[in-house]
Structure formats: structure tokens, C-alpha cells
Design a protein around this motif. Structure first.
Motif, PDB file in Angstrom:
ATOM      1  N   TYR A 112      60.478  49.143  64.523  1.00 29.45           N
ATOM      2  CA  TYR A 112      60.961  50.499  64.294  1.00 29.45           C
ATOM      3  C   TYR A 112      59.787  51.470  64.270  1.00 29.45           C
ATOM      4  N   HIS A 113      58.886  51.267  63.329  1.00 30.69           N
ATOM      5  CA  HIS A 113      57.771  52.183  63.140  1.00 30.69           C
ATOM      6  C   HIS A 113      56.729  51.503  62.283  1.00 30.69           C
ATOM      7  N   ASP A 114      55.486  51.476  62.722  1.00 34.68           N
ATOM      8  CA  ASP A 114      54.404  50.984  61.880  1.00 34.68           C
ATOM      9  C   ASP A 114      54.592  49.514  61.466  1.00 34.68           C
ATOM     10  N   SER A 115      54.537  48.628  62.452  1.00 40.93           N
ATOM     11  CA  SER A 115      54.682  47.191  62.185  1.00 40.93           C
ATOM     12  C   SER A 115      53.537  46.679  61.324  1.00 40.93           C
ATOM     13  N   ALA A 116      53.839  45.643  60.548  1.00 43.34           N
ATOM     14  CA  ALA A 116      52.797  45.091  59.677  1.00 43.34           C
ATOM     15  C   ALA A 116      53.135  43.665  59.281  1.00 43.34           C
ATOM     16  N   ALA A 117      52.124  42.968  58.759  1.00 44.26           N
ATOM     17  CA  ALA A 117      52.322  41.635  58.207  1.00 44.26           C
ATOM     18  C   ALA A 117      51.628  41.557  56.862  1.00 44.26           C
ATOM     19  N   ALA A 118      52.210  40.748  55.972  1.00 43.26           N
ATOM     20  CA  ALA A 118      51.600  40.527  54.656  1.00 43.26           C
ATOM     21  C   ALA A 118      51.772  39.060  54.291  1.00 43.26           C
ATOM     22  N   LEU A 119      50.746  38.480  53.691  1.00 42.78           N
ATOM     23  CA  LEU A 119      50.797  37.055  53.339  1.00 42.78           C
ATOM     24  C   LEU A 119      50.569  36.868  51.842  1.00 42.78           C
ATOM     25  N   LEU A 120      51.485  36.119  51.215  1.00 40.11           N
ATOM     26  CA  LEU A 120      51.330  35.770  49.797  1.00 40.11           C
ATOM     27  C   LEU A 120      50.963  34.300  49.677  1.00 40.11           C
ATOM     28  N   ALA A 127      48.069  43.824  56.734  1.00 42.79           N
ATOM     29  CA  ALA A 127      47.506  44.803  57.674  1.00 42.79           C
ATOM     30  C   ALA A 127      48.587  45.322  58.607  1.00 42.79           C
ATOM     31  N   GLN A 128      48.339  46.519  59.129  1.00 45.68           N
ATOM     32  CA  GLN A 128      49.248  47.113  60.106  1.00 45.68           C
ATOM     33  C   GLN A 128      48.804  46.730  61.518  1.00 45.68           C
ATOM     34  N   GLU A 129      49.772  46.531  62.380  1.00 48.02           N
ATOM     35  CA  GLU A 129      49.477  46.108  63.757  1.00 48.02           C
ATOM     36  C   GLU A 129      48.657  47.162  64.509  1.00 48.02           C
ATOM     37  N   GLU A 130      48.898  48.437  64.224  1.00 50.36           N
ATOM     38  CA  GLU A 130      48.193  49.513  64.931  1.00 50.36           C
ATOM     39  C   GLU A 130      46.671  49.380  64.856  1.00 50.36           C
ATOM     40  N   ARG A 131      46.188  48.792  63.765  1.00 50.01           N
ATOM     41  CA  ARG A 131      44.732  48.712  63.588  1.00 50.01           C
ATOM     42  C   ARG A 131      44.107  47.755  64.590  1.00 50.01           C
ATOM     43  N   PHE A 132      44.894  46.791  65.066  1.00 51.90           N
ATOM     44  CA  PHE A 132      44.371  45.805  66.013  1.00 51.90           C
ATOM     45  C   PHE A 132      44.625  46.233  67.459  1.00 51.90           C
ATOM     46  N   THR A 133      45.821  46.789  67.710  1.00 52.26           N
ATOM     47  CA  THR A 133      46.148  47.175  69.093  1.00 52.26           C
ATOM     48  C   THR A 133      45.580  48.551  69.424  1.00 52.26           C
ATOM     49  N   LYS A 158      48.592  53.987  67.683  1.00 53.83           N
ATOM     50  CA  LYS A 158      49.014  54.512  66.385  1.00 53.83           C
ATOM     51  C   LYS A 158      50.490  54.225  66.093  1.00 53.83           C
ATOM     52  N   ALA A 159      50.768  53.783  64.879  1.00 52.45           N
ATOM     53  CA  ALA A 159      52.133  53.470  64.418  1.00 52.45           C
ATOM     54  C   ALA A 159      52.817  52.440  65.312  1.00 52.45           C
ATOM     55  N   ASP A 160      52.043  51.554  65.909  1.00 48.43           N
ATOM     56  CA  ASP A 160      52.571  50.533  66.820  1.00 48.43           C
ATOM     57  C   ASP A 160      53.765  49.809  66.180  1.00 48.43           C
ATOM     58  N   ASP A 181      57.129  52.085  55.987  1.00 52.73           N
ATOM     59  CA  ASP A 181      57.714  50.839  56.495  1.00 52.73           C
ATOM     60  C   ASP A 181      56.724  49.686  56.589  1.00 52.73           C
ATOM     61  N   ALA A 182      55.432  49.975  56.772  1.00 56.70           N
ATOM     62  CA  ALA A 182      54.438  48.897  56.806  1.00 56.70           C
ATOM     63  C   ALA A 182      54.506  48.086  55.512  1.00 56.70           C
ATOM     64  N   GLY A 183      54.668  48.792  54.399  1.00 57.68           N
ATOM     65  CA  GLY A 183      54.744  48.128  53.093  1.00 57.68           C
ATOM     66  C   GLY A 183      55.968  47.257  52.945  1.00 57.68           C
ATOM     67  N   GLY A 184      56.971  47.472  53.824  1.00 55.09           N
ATOM     68  CA  GLY A 184      58.172  46.632  53.800  1.00 55.09           C
ATOM     69  C   GLY A 184      57.841  45.164  54.012  1.00 55.09           C
ATOM     70  N   ALA A 185      56.790  44.884  54.783  1.00 52.43           N
ATOM     71  CA  ALA A 185      56.366  43.496  55.006  1.00 52.43           C
ATOM     72  C   ALA A 185      55.945  42.863  53.680  1.00 52.43           C
ATOM     73  N   LEU A 186      55.183  43.606  52.915  1.00 57.05           N
ATOM     74  CA  LEU A 186      54.733  43.134  51.605  1.00 57.05           C
ATOM     75  C   LEU A 186      55.924  42.973  50.662  1.00 57.05           C
TER      76      LEU A 186
END
Ligand SMILES: [Fe+2]
Length: 612
Positions: A13-21, A30-36, A39-41, A333-338
Motif C-alpha cells: 500500500y504505502h511504505d513497506s517495512a519488515a520487523a523482527l522480534l 527497517a523500511q524497504e525504501e531505504r534499500f531500494t 521513496k515510500a516504496d 504504515d511502516a510501523g504496522g510491521a512491528l
């Protein structure tokens, strides 16, 4: 003890991300945009996921649960119902959207399994559950009201929940199309900024205006109901049936066309920005009152894109409805992953929860990649760049003198931030005293509109000397998520802003002892820095205080307009050479622009940066 890993994913949707516990503790996010570098990937965050796994030293097969941050089938249900409701008017956007849904979004589970090479079932949490979990579980509260406000999740646009121990119970929802996030985005569009990313600009523009259209908005566009919910008058909006946010009725109501992106910002749009900000403040306060009524808690956690509105957060803090307010820094929405991962750990797996201490909470600010001195030095040698290596003490003294000398520094230290704010890990910093500095940094460093405000980072010991910070805002100031008034004794030559024709000219006048971070309404989006949270940044501030007498710096994110915040030392080098940053500090390595005999080739880098 066996380790349980939970991977949370937000995407599509907007600002994809992953979080690991790992056993409930956040290891990486981290947000995907930082690697690809897009912006707001919104694509599947495979790079962010790979980073998280690598950081934890695990393989996909080590993950116990993979959880996605919303329920695509419910979102599809909402979109389908909206089209049917307005048919045949939505046919254009319907035709445009449906193939993507059929090809990709509805098959999220299959896609995740395939892209990850993961065999077990994928879990799904609801969008607002993920937001609520992202705010409550990392908070320092044992129990709290949780208010989540965004554009739209599946159906829900606003939710009030109650968090208690490891439980999170939903109490009240407001459904699409009635949405504060979409109302604010409609005005973002009307003022010529990009929806979903230009909302900050609208907020930054508000202090230049007078809220003369507030009544018009309240009378025609939105009403606040007794239960804190809102009703939008859909006669004025086009986001259900078309591809635009607003329609002709909206434009007729205000008597002016929507501003195009590069057109001048006239007083009219500044007044519009001021008006919608005030309406937003009123709505947030009404929603918070309802949350208080339903929970009787003294603590509030906020999440969703609207929780990033610092001005509304300030008004809420000042209202005194809640004694303590917490916003997790990746509130969008990035925080939604967390949140999704935390929801699985606590609510679904019933693991006991001890509230985070106020100190632990701050670990959330740096959850991304970091780089060793060896890695950085090898990169500098490879590019043939001229650099000095310093020990920490030398570095602080060198930077403090350079900043006092009006140099602008790219500051790269430790783990990258999770969320939209740079908090001293990937920052561009400068001296806040000089009125010219705001203009210089906006136009020559960030290549963005000159009106955009900059935020100050100040040491905790000096924060109350320079700013009036309500107690309920203290947690928010750690993450730069609220504004605060500049203390009266630091203001100079105050003029009635309304009486000045060209408000931008005020930026160049001497209005306070910290001109470059004092907004026109004498507020600042302050970050309070504690030594235990970010020792290097704190020591830099102290070193600058020794030289200048001021324990404060401008802190803006390390990127140029249209570019995501830099992630790697290489990203930082490109940004350094593409802008007028004078000095780059990569951990303990110092690069001065004027000493460089070679330049980086920016051709490929420029192609990637999409201007907004
Ligand atoms: Fe959201």
C-alpha cells in the motif's frame, strides 16, 4: 532457552517495512525504501526482510511466525463495496485497480510464501490492530487508551482500543469513507502537495496562515459527533468514485482551484493550511476525549499516519486530557510491521508483558543497519576519497568548531532510524542561531521549498531553558513527534504575523536566539536528546555548547528532496556530493568537500531519485 522469532511485514500500500522480534524483543526493523532508494516504496520488502534476518544471524527456516499487517480480503471488500455504491462513476479507477488486486494483493499469502521461500502458514492481523499494537506494546504503560487514526485500513479509519498487560481490546471504530486521514490528505492535494507524503508540508505551511476557513470547513465538510467520531460530507470528495481526492463542489466552496505542484504558494493556501490544521486539532481532541471516556486511563498511545502530525500532538498534550502520551516513531504504515509482530507475540501467543521502562523505549529509534569502521574505510579507499580518521574526542571538537564556523555536516552514526524522523543517526546538522541557515539548508542542501521548517535537537538538561514542554509531551519530544513553544526569553522582535504581507520574508529576520528552528508561530519541532539514548549525538551537542554556548543543533534527515533517508555509507557519499553539505562524518571518518580531488559519478544515483 529456545528462541522464538516473529517476522512482521507491511507492504503493497504505502511504505513497506519488515520487523523482527526475538522472544518479544525487537531485534531489527527497517523500511524497504531505504534499500531500494525509492521513496515510500510499497513493494514486497524483501531487502528489509533480508536485512532483519542477517542482523539476527538467522535463516527463513528459523522463523516461528510470519505475520502480515492487514487483511487484504477485507480491504478488497471495502474497495469493491465502494465501487458498487457509486457505480457507474468509479469505473475508471475500478478498471485501473482491479487487475493489481487480482494479480497480487488478494494472493498475499501465496506471494509471501513464494518470495520468502517459507512453507508455514502466514498470519494476518487487522490494519488497526497492527497500528494499535505498534503503539501500545512498546510503550512504558501497563495500561493505556490507544487511539489509531489514518486514511483507511480495511474498513476502519479510526479506532479506540484499550491495552492492559498483554491484552488489546477494540472498543470503538469509525469506518470508511469517514476518515480524518483522508480529509487531511484531501487538503494536502488541494494545496498542491502529494497525497501520502506531502502531509508534512501542509502542516509546515499552517503557521504562515490565518485559520479564516475553519468555520467553512466545519459548516460544510466535516462534523464532529458526540461520540468523538466524524462525518464527512461526501458531496465534496471524490476519493470513492474517482482517482482524485476532491471534486468541483469542493473547489466551488473555497472559490479557488487546486494549486499545482510548482505554482507559488499564495496567502490563500496558507490560510487553508492553517484552517485544516485547526479542524484536525479539534477532531483529535474530540477523539481523545472519547478514548478517555471509554477507558478512564491516564495514558494514551497514538498511532496511524495522523499520529505523525506534531501540531495536533502538541494541542492534545496541552489539553491535559491524558497525563502521558506515547507515539512509537514509525507511527505510519511502516510501523504496522512491528505492530503485527508484537500482536502475535502478546495478544495471540499470550506471552506475559512487562511494560518497557522509559529507557528501553528509546531503543526503538535505531533498529536499522550499521556499518563497521573497516567497511567504511574500504569504501572510501575504493572511491579514492580524501579523509581523516579521528578518535571520538577529536571528532566532537572538530565538528563543534566547524558548526560554529557555519559549516553544514552530514552526520552518519550507528544504526539507521526506523520511521520517518532522523534522530541523530542519519542527520544533516547545522547551527540554529543564524536566520540564513534555514534558507541555506532548504535551498542548497535539501533542494526543497524555503518555507519548510527545521527541527532543533537539544540536550535534555537544557530543553526547559529553551522550550515550554508540557509534562505529557516528554516522551514525544524524544522522537521529535510534537511541537513546543520557544521560551519567551529567547524570542526577539515579535511582530504580529498577520500584519506582514510577505510572510516568507519573516524567515530572514532576527526573531529569536535560535532563528533557524523557530517557526513563524514561535514553535519548534523539538527533539530532546539524552546521553543514554544516543551518547554520540549528545556528546556532539555538548561539544557545540562548549564552543558556542548553545547546546542545540538543527537536525534534519540525511537526504535530499525526493530521496529516502540514507541507509549505507555509500548512500551518504552520494548525498554529500549531490548537495552542498560541507563535511561528511561517517562514524570516525571525516571528509571535507573542499579537500576532495575526485567526485562521485551521480548519473545513476540521480536516475533513482524521484522528485516529489
Ligand atoms: Fe494505516
Amino acid at each position: 532457552m529456545e528462541k522464538t522469532y516473529i517476522l512482521g511485514i507491511s507492504a503493497f500500500y504505502h511504505d513497506s517495512a519488515a520487523a523482527l522480534l526475538c522472544n518479544g524483543t525487537v531485534v531489527a526493523a527497517a523500511q524497504e525504501e531505504r534499500f531500494t532508494r525509492k521513496k515510500a516504496d510499497s513493494s514486497f520488502p524483501i531487502n528489509a526482510i533480508n536485512f532483519c534476518l542477517k542482523y539476527a544471524g538467522i535463516e527463513v527456516s528459523d522463523i516461528s511466525h510470519v505475520v502480515f499487517y492487514d487483511k487484504p480480503i477485507l480491504k478488497f471488500d471495502r474497495i469493491l463495496a465502494s465501487y458498487l455504491h457509486t457505480a457507474p462513476f468509479g469505473i475508471r479507477s475500478f478498471i485501473k485497480a482491479i487487475p493489481l488486486w487480482l494479480r497480487e494483493k488478494l494472493w498475499t499469502e501465496d506471494k509471501i510464501k513464494k518470495d520468502l521461500n517459507y512453507d508455514n502458514d502466514i498470519l494476518f492481523t487487522q490494519h488497526h490492530q497492527s497500528h494499535a499494537a505498534s503503539a501500545f506494546y512498546p510503550s512504558p504503560f501497563n495500561e493505556a487508551a490507544v487511539l489509531t487514526v489514518d486514511g483507511a485500513g480495511e474498513w476502519t479509519t479510526t479506532a479506540i482500543s484499550y491495552g492492559d498487560g498483554n491484552k488489546l481490546n477494540l472498543l470503538q471504530t469509525l469506518d470508511f469513507p469517514h476518515s480524518l486521514g483522508l480529509l487531511y490528505s484531501a487538503f494536502t492535494y488541494y494545496c498542491g502537495f502529494k497525497v501520502n507524503s506531502g502531509e508534512y508540508k501542509l502542516m509546515g505551511l499552517a503557521p504562515y496562515g490565518t485559520p479564516i476557513y475553519k468555520q467553512k470547513i466545519s459548516d460544510n465538510l466535516v462534523s464532529i459527533n458526540a461520540d468523538g467520531s466524524i462525518s464527512l460530507n461526501l458531496k465534496f470528495f471524490d476519493y470513492i468514485s474517482g482517482l482524485k481526492m476532491i471534486n468541483r463542489n469542493f473547489i466551488k466552496l473555497f472559490g479557488m482551484p487546486a494549486r499545482r505542484a510548482e505554482e507559488p504558494l499564495t496567502q490563500f493556501y496558507m490560510d487553508i493550511a492553517a484552517s485544516i490544521q485547526e479542524v484536525t486539532n479539534d477532531i483529535i481532541v474530540a477523539m481523545a476525549r472519547q478514548a478517555k471516556k471509554l477507558t478512564n486511563s491516564k495514558n494514551l498511545c497514538l498511532a496511524g499516519g495522523v499520529a505523525l502530525n506534531c501540531c495536533a500532538n502538541h494541542v492534545l498534550a496541552k489539553s491535559g486530557i491524558f497525563e502521558n502520551i506515547f507515539v512509537q516513531p514509525a507511527a505510519g504504515d511502516a510501523g504496522g510491521a512491528l505492530g503485527a509482530a508484537l500482536y502475535v507475540h502478546y495478544a495471540l501467543s499470550d506471552n506475559p508483558r512487562t511494560p518497557q521502562s522509559h529507557d528501553q523505549v528509546l531503543q526503538l529509534s535505531g533498529l536499522g543497519p550499521d556499518f563497521t569502521a573497516d567497511e567504511i574505510e574500504a569504501l572510501l579507499i575504493r572511491h579514492g576519497l580524501t579523509y581523516k580518521k579521528m578518535n571520538e574526542q577529536q571528532m566532537y571538537a572538530y565538528c563543534a568548531n566547524a558548526l560554529d564556523d557555519q559549516k553544514i555536516i552530514g552526520w552518519f552514526q550507528g544504526r539507521m532510524e526506523f520511521g520517518p524522523r532522523a534522530l541523530g543517526h542519519r542527520s544533516i546538522i547545522g547551527d540554529p542561531r543564524n536566520a540564513d541557515m534555514q534558507k541555506k539548508m532548504n535551498l542548497k542542501i535539501k533542494f526543497r521549498e524555503s518555507f519548510r521548517p527545521f527541527a532543533p535537537a537539544v540536550t535534555e538538561d537544557a530543553a526547559d531553558e529553551y522550550f515550554d514542554i508540557p509534562d505529557s509531551s516528554k516522551l514525544l519530544t524524544r522522537y521529535m513527534l510534537t511541537t513546543a513553544a520557544v521560551a519567551q526569553k529567547h524570542l526577539k522582535n515579535t511582530v504580529a504575523v498577520d500584519s506582514v504581507q510577505n510572510k516568507f520574508s519573516l524567515l530572514e529576520t532576527d526573531r529569536s536566539t535560535i532563528n533557524a528552528v523557530t517557526h513563524l508561530d514561535n514553535s519548534a519541532r523539538v527533539q530532546v536528546v539524552r546521553e543514554k539514548d544516543n551518547p554520540k549525538f549528545y556528546k556532539l551537542l555538548k561539544a557545540f555548547e562548549q564552543v558556542s554556548g548553545l547546546p542545540m543543533l538543527i537536525n534534519t534527515s540525511f537526504n535530499v528532496r525526493g530521496e529516502p533517508i540514507v541507509c549505507t555509507p555509500e548512500d551518504a557519499l552520494y548525498c554529500f556530493f549531490a548537495s552542498n553539505i560541507d563535511i561528511l562524518v561517517l562514524e570516525c571518518f571525516i571528509l571535507e568537500k573542499q579537500s576532495q580531488s575526485v567526485k562521485m559519478d551521480l548519473t545513476e544515483w540521480k536516475k533513482k531519485i524521484i522528485q516529489d
